[in-house]
Write an enzyme that holds these catalytic residues in place. Sequence first.
Site, PDB file in Angstrom:
ATOM      1  N   CYS A 191       0.840  -1.186   0.000  1.00  0.00           N
ATOM      2  CA  CYS A 191       0.000   0.000   0.000  1.00  0.00           C
ATOM      3  C   CYS A 191       0.886   1.251   0.000  1.00  0.00           C
ATOM      4  CB  CYS A 191      -0.940   0.100   1.188  1.00  0.00           C
ATOM      5  SG  CYS A 191      -2.155  -1.214   1.264  1.00  0.00           S
TER       6      CYS A 191
ATOM      7  N   ARG B 142       3.945  -0.390  -4.878  1.00  0.00           N
ATOM      8  CA  ARG B 142       3.599  -0.885  -3.545  1.00  0.00           C
ATOM      9  C   ARG B 142       2.278  -1.663  -3.523  1.00  0.00           C
ATOM     10  NH1 ARG B 142       6.774   2.308   0.184  1.00  0.00           N
ATOM     11  NH2 ARG B 142       5.477   1.647   1.892  1.00  0.00           N
TER      12      ARG B 142
ATOM     13  N   TRP C 210      -2.531  -2.818  -1.598  1.00  0.00           N
ATOM     14  CA  TRP C 210      -2.145  -4.233  -1.633  1.00  0.00           C
ATOM     15  C   TRP C 210      -2.978  -4.876  -0.540  1.00  0.00           C
ATOM     16  CZ3 TRP C 210       0.020  -7.879   1.689  1.00  0.00           C
ATOM     17  CH2 TRP C 210       0.465  -9.056   1.070  1.00  0.00           C
TER      18      TRP C 210
ATOM     19  N   ASN D  15      -1.717   2.491   5.333  1.00  0.00           N
ATOM     20  CA  ASN D  15      -0.763   1.440   4.963  1.00  0.00           C
ATOM     21  C   ASN D  15      -0.384   0.712   6.253  1.00  0.00           C
ATOM     22  OD1 ASN D  15       2.797   1.631   4.150  1.00  0.00           O
ATOM     23  ND2 ASN D  15       1.428  -0.093   4.015  1.00  0.00           N
TER      24      ASN D  15
ATOM     25  N   GLU E 229      17.187 -18.452  -5.878  1.00  0.00           N
ATOM     26  CA  GLU E 229      16.764 -17.169  -6.460  1.00  0.00           C
ATOM     27  C   GLU E 229      16.102 -17.396  -7.827  1.00  0.00           C
ATOM     28  OE1 GLU E 229      16.243 -14.284  -5.611  1.00  0.00           O
ATOM     29  OE2 GLU E 229      16.429 -12.974  -7.345  1.00  0.00           O
TER      30      GLU E 229
ATOM     31  N   LYS F 175      12.285 -16.333  -8.872  1.00  0.00           N
ATOM     32  CA  LYS F 175      11.935 -15.505 -10.035  1.00  0.00           C
ATOM     33  C   LYS F 175      10.843 -16.197 -10.847  1.00  0.00           C
ATOM     34  CE  LYS F 175      13.336 -12.467  -9.095  1.00  0.00           C
ATOM     35  NZ  LYS F 175      14.181 -12.070  -7.992  1.00  0.00           N
TER      36      LYS F 175
ATOM     37  N   HIS G 117      17.623 -37.569  -1.421  1.00  0.00           N
ATOM     38  CA  HIS G 117      17.050 -37.751  -0.075  1.00  0.00           C
ATOM     39  C   HIS G 117      15.546 -37.450  -0.052  1.00  0.00           C
ATOM     40  CE1 HIS G 117      21.017 -38.479   1.493  1.00  0.00           C
ATOM     41  NE2 HIS G 117      21.452 -37.365   0.936  1.00  0.00           N
TER      42      HIS G 117
HETATM   43  O1  M6R Z   1      13.417  -4.660  -0.047  1.00  0.00           O
HETATM   44  P1  M6R Z   1      13.870  -5.979   0.456  1.00  0.00           P
HETATM   45  O2  M6R Z   1      15.176  -6.420  -0.136  1.00  0.00           O
HETATM   46  O3  M6R Z   1      13.903  -6.061   1.945  1.00  0.00           O
HETATM   47  O4  M6R Z   1      12.777  -7.010  -0.044  1.00  0.00           O
HETATM   48  C1  M6R Z   1      12.834  -8.351   0.311  1.00  0.00           C
HETATM   49  C2  M6R Z   1      11.883  -9.174  -0.522  1.00  0.00           C
HETATM   50  O5  M6R Z   1      10.567  -8.745  -0.335  1.00  0.00           O
HETATM   51  C3  M6R Z   1      12.217  -9.126  -2.005  1.00  0.00           C
HETATM   52  O6  M6R Z   1      13.528  -9.517  -2.247  1.00  0.00           O
HETATM   53  C4  M6R Z   1      11.257 -10.036  -2.789  1.00  0.00           C
HETATM   54  O7  M6R Z   1      11.494 -11.370  -2.461  1.00  0.00           O
HETATM   55  C5  M6R Z   1      11.364  -9.788  -4.287  1.00  0.00           C
HETATM   56  N1  M6R Z   1      10.057  -9.740  -4.868  1.00  0.00           N
HETATM   57  C6  M6R Z   1      12.098 -10.849  -5.014  1.00  0.00           C
HETATM   58  O8  M6R Z   1      12.123 -10.645  -6.381  1.00  0.00           O
END
Ligand code: M6R
Length: 587
Positions: free
Chosen positions: A2, A27, A72, A96, A463, A467, A486
Amino acid sequence: MCGIVGYLGSGSALDIVLEGLEQLEYRGYDSSGLTIKTSEGFKRVRAEGSLDHLKQKIEKLEGPLGIGHIRWATHGTASLENAHPHKVGKIQLVHNGIIENSEELKTRFKYNYQSQTDTEVIASVISDFYSRTGDFFQSVFETTKLLEGAFAFLAVCEDEAHSIVGARKGPPLVVGFGKEKEFFISSDLPSLVQKWTSRVAFLEDGELVHIQDGRCQFFSSDGSLIKKKIQTIQKEDQAKGKEDYAHYMLKEIFEQPHSSLRVLKAYTEKGQINFSSPLFQSAEKIFIVACGSSYYAGLYGKFVLESIVGIPVEVDLASEFQYKSLILKPKDIVLFISQSGETADTLSSFHQVKKRGVTCYALCNVRNSSLDREVDASFYLNAGLEVGVASTKAFTSTLVLLLLMALNKQKDHSLVSQLFDLPFLIDQVLSKSEQIKEQAVLFSKYKRFLYLGRGPHYPIALEGALKMKELAYIHAEGYPSGEMKHGPLALVDQEVLVIGLAMKDFYYSKNIMNLQEAKARGGFILTIGDQNHKSVADQHIEIPSCHPFLSPILEVVVLQLIAYHFACSLGHDVDHPRNLAKSVTVE
Ligand code: M6R
């Protein structure tokens, strides 16, 4: 999560509130709304979905005061009745955060609630106080004392044509000072500094702001008037807009040669690493605390810090760390990684550690964010503004920064010169974007994706899978290659695409062996590495050979491109993945 924006001044409140919401759209995009004080009173407009829907609903609204919201959803669906501003009696409000005792307050402050939100009750409580006292600011102040949870909100009162009251506990709120008697309020600093003014004041936890008749006053949580320092913030030199790219995410992927060079330059001088202090000299243990991609970057950090500095490193998810029994010693150092510097779980973990008097560093991208302002020292990612919800360039900059921190004051600087090849190496990987696009289109027949890696490649597998999940909405899992047998190997069949991170380094032969095991069970194998092992790879994406501390950075660029192109081929809006928001300011 938000975004809220407010304006009072001589300009068009409608234009400014809409511009602000555009800036804050990262946001949330479940709904949006605003209220503008016109000559005929306050006019409220709300719409489901993206900001464009709101713009289509608005005709001309002229007036000097307005507040707006981009949502959001936390409580209640993304429907019109749940869109902000919420209105109870003469009070309208945008919020927010999460009010944890909203149900209890709804029972106490009975009202015919129109929404399922936890926000409407704030308006209801203010309205209740106001109907009894007639004092708008005092009503907001009394209300804040009853609220549990996290909030940044802005409220207006129909009886007060030139007044906005804001309050903060948790999520950020920044006031901007424009021309004479002109005030802006926003959830983030960049929206103020990029667009309207460089003179700002940050609300700290528990504080309130009252903008009224050309005056702006700040109050502490006990209601006393406080004098705030107005800071002048430098506008960061960064191009806005997508330029010729189809999406912000693609632009940000392609910015990585430059963003990695920026962080390299920021912490080196004449080819030598140049942090002002020894960083970890007296540390007995390093903790890394973060969420999402930043957490995965932290796992890579553990690998390089333990390998190079030789100090034990524990990496924790902030959402878990804040609630566990903290075993911290005075000489420990805690690194908080956060692109935004506003992630609620990371901030809350930081507050737990700060109470213990342990040294806290931030690795963050957004300067003057809450985390940046409160830690003992900040190290900046220098990635430039990242708009895409899926982190790309901030992630790679974090890896580079962690590597630089690990190499600081080390005698062997041979890797440092190789670091400066990184932008060129990333460029070479980016030149494969079209090839990756063609390969990615063919992935739609697979129902599940497995990403496998060992050592420093394992965090990259995690990661890559994240994605894929957030952009393509497909179940993807990152796993340490050696752990497959495992349990997870039972998942592998013809519907599984296995992405193996297989650089010809220390882990290579073991990795290839694990990929053979997945292939033998019918999995389709896509390898990413500097050598095509034809007997195992059904498809291969070649990346340049480089130092094992650098190759994870190249691998993740490939994985970003795979997720991006695949999600585009499915027709998804990659800059605004469903159910997500860039800045996660609620727990
Ligand atoms: O702003 P931050 O690095 O603290 O955010 C952490 C996560 O919310 C952020 O990395 C999120 O996982 C992304 N959407 C990943 O692409």
